[in-house]
Structures are given as structure tokens and as C-alpha cells.
Design a protein around this motif. Sequence first.
Motif, mmCIF file in Angstrom:
data_model
loop_
_atom_site.group_PDB
_atom_site.id
_atom_site.type_symbol
_atom_site.label_atom_id
_atom_site.label_comp_id
_atom_site.label_asym_id
_atom_site.label_seq_id
_atom_site.Cartn_x
_atom_site.Cartn_y
_atom_site.Cartn_z
ATOM 1 N N MET A 1 -28.342 100.714 17.041
ATOM 2 C CA MET A 1 -27.358 101.696 16.618
ATOM 3 C C MET A 1 -28.019 102.640 15.627
ATOM 4 O O MET A 1 -28.732 102.222 14.745
ATOM 5 C CB MET A 1 -26.165 100.990 15.988
ATOM 6 C CG MET A 1 -25.170 101.951 15.405
ATOM 7 S SD MET A 1 -23.612 101.212 14.925
ATOM 8 C CE MET A 1 -24.048 100.447 13.394
ATOM 9 N N THR A 2 -27.783 103.945 15.799
ATOM 10 C CA THR A 2 -28.268 104.916 14.831
ATOM 11 C C THR A 2 -27.074 105.616 14.216
ATOM 12 O O THR A 2 -26.028 105.744 14.833
ATOM 13 C CB THR A 2 -29.196 105.964 15.488
ATOM 14 O OG1 THR A 2 -28.450 106.667 16.480
ATOM 15 C CG2 THR A 2 -30.408 105.317 16.109
ATOM 16 N N ASP A 3 -27.259 106.072 13.016
ATOM 17 C CA ASP A 3 -26.203 106.773 12.300
ATOM 18 C C ASP A 3 -26.836 107.993 11.665
ATOM 19 O O ASP A 3 -27.621 107.885 10.737
ATOM 20 C CB ASP A 3 -25.603 105.851 11.234
ATOM 21 C CG ASP A 3 -24.383 106.458 10.549
ATOM 22 O OD1 ASP A 3 -24.069 107.630 10.826
ATOM 23 O OD2 ASP A 3 -23.767 105.763 9.739
ATOM 24 N N ASN A 4 -26.535 109.165 12.221
ATOM 25 C CA ASN A 4 -27.094 110.410 11.717
ATOM 26 C C ASN A 4 -25.965 111.221 11.106
ATOM 27 O O ASN A 4 -24.978 111.513 11.764
ATOM 28 C CB ASN A 4 -27.746 111.212 12.845
ATOM 29 C CG ASN A 4 -28.855 110.444 13.506
ATOM 30 O OD1 ASN A 4 -29.659 109.827 12.824
ATOM 31 N ND2 ASN A 4 -28.892 110.456 14.822
ATOM 32 N N ARG A 5 -26.145 111.603 9.859
ATOM 33 C CA ARG A 5 -25.114 112.372 9.170
ATOM 34 C C ARG A 5 -25.617 113.789 8.925
ATOM 35 O O ARG A 5 -26.744 113.982 8.510
ATOM 36 C CB ARG A 5 -24.748 111.723 7.841
ATOM 37 C CG ARG A 5 -24.180 110.343 8.025
ATOM 38 C CD ARG A 5 -24.017 109.634 6.694
ATOM 39 N NE ARG A 5 -23.652 108.265 6.927
ATOM 40 C CZ ARG A 5 -22.413 107.799 6.818
ATOM 41 N NH1 ARG A 5 -21.457 108.610 6.467
ATOM 42 N NH2 ARG A 5 -22.157 106.550 7.060
ATOM 43 N N GLU A 6 -24.728 114.747 9.180
ATOM 44 C CA GLU A 6 -25.085 116.136 8.958
ATOM 45 C C GLU A 6 -23.864 116.873 8.446
ATOM 46 O O GLU A 6 -22.799 116.815 9.057
ATOM 47 C CB GLU A 6 -25.544 116.784 10.278
ATOM 48 C CG GLU A 6 -25.789 118.256 10.152
ATOM 49 C CD GLU A 6 -26.182 118.908 11.466
ATOM 50 O OE1 GLU A 6 -26.350 120.129 11.449
ATOM 51 O OE2 GLU A 6 -26.309 118.218 12.478
ATOM 52 N N ALA A 7 -24.019 117.549 7.329
ATOM 53 C CA ALA A 7 -22.960 118.422 6.844
ATOM 54 C C ALA A 7 -23.173 119.757 7.534
ATOM 55 O O ALA A 7 -24.264 120.294 7.536
ATOM 56 C CB ALA A 7 -23.028 118.585 5.334
ATOM 57 N N ALA A 8 -22.145 120.261 8.143
ATOM 58 C CA ALA A 8 -22.288 121.473 8.941
ATOM 59 C C ALA A 8 -21.454 122.596 8.343
ATOM 60 O O ALA A 8 -20.553 122.377 7.562
ATOM 61 C CB ALA A 8 -21.844 121.198 10.371
ATOM 62 N N GLY A 9 -21.745 123.789 8.809
ATOM 63 C CA GLY A 9 -20.982 124.950 8.380
ATOM 64 C C GLY A 9 -21.146 125.199 6.901
ATOM 65 O O GLY A 9 -22.199 124.984 6.335
ATOM 66 N N HIS A 10 -20.099 125.633 6.298
ATOM 67 C CA HIS A 10 -20.109 125.977 4.881
ATOM 68 C C HIS A 10 -19.393 124.891 4.082
ATOM 69 O O HIS A 10 -18.500 125.159 3.296
ATOM 70 C CB HIS A 10 -19.451 127.342 4.683
ATOM 71 C CG HIS A 10 -20.214 128.437 5.339
ATOM 72 N ND1 HIS A 10 -20.045 128.771 6.667
ATOM 73 C CD2 HIS A 10 -21.186 129.234 4.876
ATOM 74 C CE1 HIS A 10 -20.860 129.745 6.966
ATOM 75 N NE2 HIS A 10 -21.560 130.053 5.912
ATOM 76 N N ILE A 16 -20.692 113.061 11.751
ATOM 77 C CA ILE A 16 -21.419 111.795 11.669
ATOM 78 C C ILE A 16 -21.613 111.300 13.092
ATOM 79 O O ILE A 16 -20.642 111.096 13.825
ATOM 80 C CB ILE A 16 -20.658 110.747 10.839
ATOM 81 C CG1 ILE A 16 -20.474 111.256 9.413
ATOM 82 C CG2 ILE A 16 -21.407 109.417 10.850
ATOM 83 C CD1 ILE A 16 -19.590 110.393 8.565
ATOM 84 N N ARG A 17 -22.881 111.154 13.473
ATOM 85 C CA ARG A 17 -23.220 110.725 14.827
ATOM 86 C C ARG A 17 -23.692 109.274 14.799
ATOM 87 O O ARG A 17 -24.566 108.915 14.022
ATOM 88 C CB ARG A 17 -24.314 111.617 15.400
ATOM 89 C CG ARG A 17 -24.744 111.202 16.770
ATOM 90 C CD ARG A 17 -25.876 112.073 17.260
ATOM 91 N NE ARG A 17 -26.400 111.513 18.481
ATOM 92 C CZ ARG A 17 -26.712 112.226 19.531
ATOM 93 N NH1 ARG A 17 -26.575 113.529 19.509
ATOM 94 N NH2 ARG A 17 -27.199 111.646 20.610
ATOM 95 N N VAL A 25 -20.940 108.414 19.497
ATOM 96 C CA VAL A 25 -19.674 108.677 18.820
ATOM 97 C C VAL A 25 -19.927 109.734 17.756
ATOM 98 O O VAL A 25 -20.794 109.569 16.905
ATOM 99 C CB VAL A 25 -19.094 107.400 18.166
ATOM 100 C CG1 VAL A 25 -17.811 107.730 17.407
ATOM 101 C CG2 VAL A 25 -18.844 106.323 19.208
ATOM 102 N N LEU A 26 -19.188 110.823 17.838
ATOM 103 C CA LEU A 26 -19.259 111.878 16.826
ATOM 104 C C LEU A 26 -17.977 111.831 16.013
ATOM 105 O O LEU A 26 -16.884 112.072 16.545
ATOM 106 C CB LEU A 26 -19.407 113.256 17.480
ATOM 107 C CG LEU A 26 -20.647 113.488 18.318
ATOM 108 C CD1 LEU A 26 -20.631 114.892 18.905
ATOM 109 C CD2 LEU A 26 -21.909 113.268 17.505
ATOM 110 N N GLY A 27 -18.105 111.506 14.743
ATOM 111 C CA GLY A 27 -16.969 111.509 13.834
ATOM 112 C C GLY A 27 -16.957 112.822 13.076
ATOM 113 O O GLY A 27 -17.920 113.144 12.381
#
Length: 126
Positions: A1-10, A16-17, A25-27
Amino acid sequence: MTDNREAAGHGRLSVIRTDADGVTVLGLDGEIDHQSVGGLTRALSPADAHEGHRVVIDLSRVTFMDSSGVNALIAAFHSAQTAQGWLRLVVVRGAVQRTLQLVGLDTVVPCHPTLEDALASTQSGT
């Protein structure tokens, strides 16, 4: 399992992938509009569109979605279908659910009230 977090936009959309058991799963948390939709589209990278690609997008923490978000979901659905995979949505927020109903996306893409329901449906293929 991988958990990639990215803050997007402004600072208005967090993505959270998590990849587990062949399901991505994209949260999402925040608002999906023309300024923030890039984070969603990056998380749905076409490079991931391998055969049989399966995706669940959790919209339960999304408070607003405009046509940019709808278009990203339609593109994700088509990409999954082309790869002989599928897309499922988790929708519990009234305004987002209403948007999907207005454009008819809820009649094309399976929508579930919880992430657990969406993942359980992946087991049965519905």
C-alpha cells in the motif's frame, strides 16, 4: 500500500492517494474548481491507466465542485473504461451529490454513500 499526499490548488483542495490491492483510492478534501482541479487530474495521471485500472474517488469531504470537477470525473471514467477498468465515487455531501445528479453523472458512474461500500462493491464487481 502506498499513501501519497499532495496539497493542490491554492490550499483549497487536498488529494490523498492510496494504492492497495490493485485499487487506487483518491481522498479529496476541499473545493474542486478551475483553480484546484489540477491536483485531481495529476492524481489521475494517464500513466496510471494500465489495463484493468480500478479507481475509487472519495468526494465525501468535498464541499463544492464546479464543471471543472465534473469534467475531470468524466475524463477519469472514460480513461478507466478505455483501460477496461472502472471508476467508483463516494458521495455524501448534498451539494456535490446534487451537482452529479444535475449533469446525470450519477447514472453513469456508480456512486456509494461510504468508502467502505465503494470498496465492497469492487469485490463483487458492481
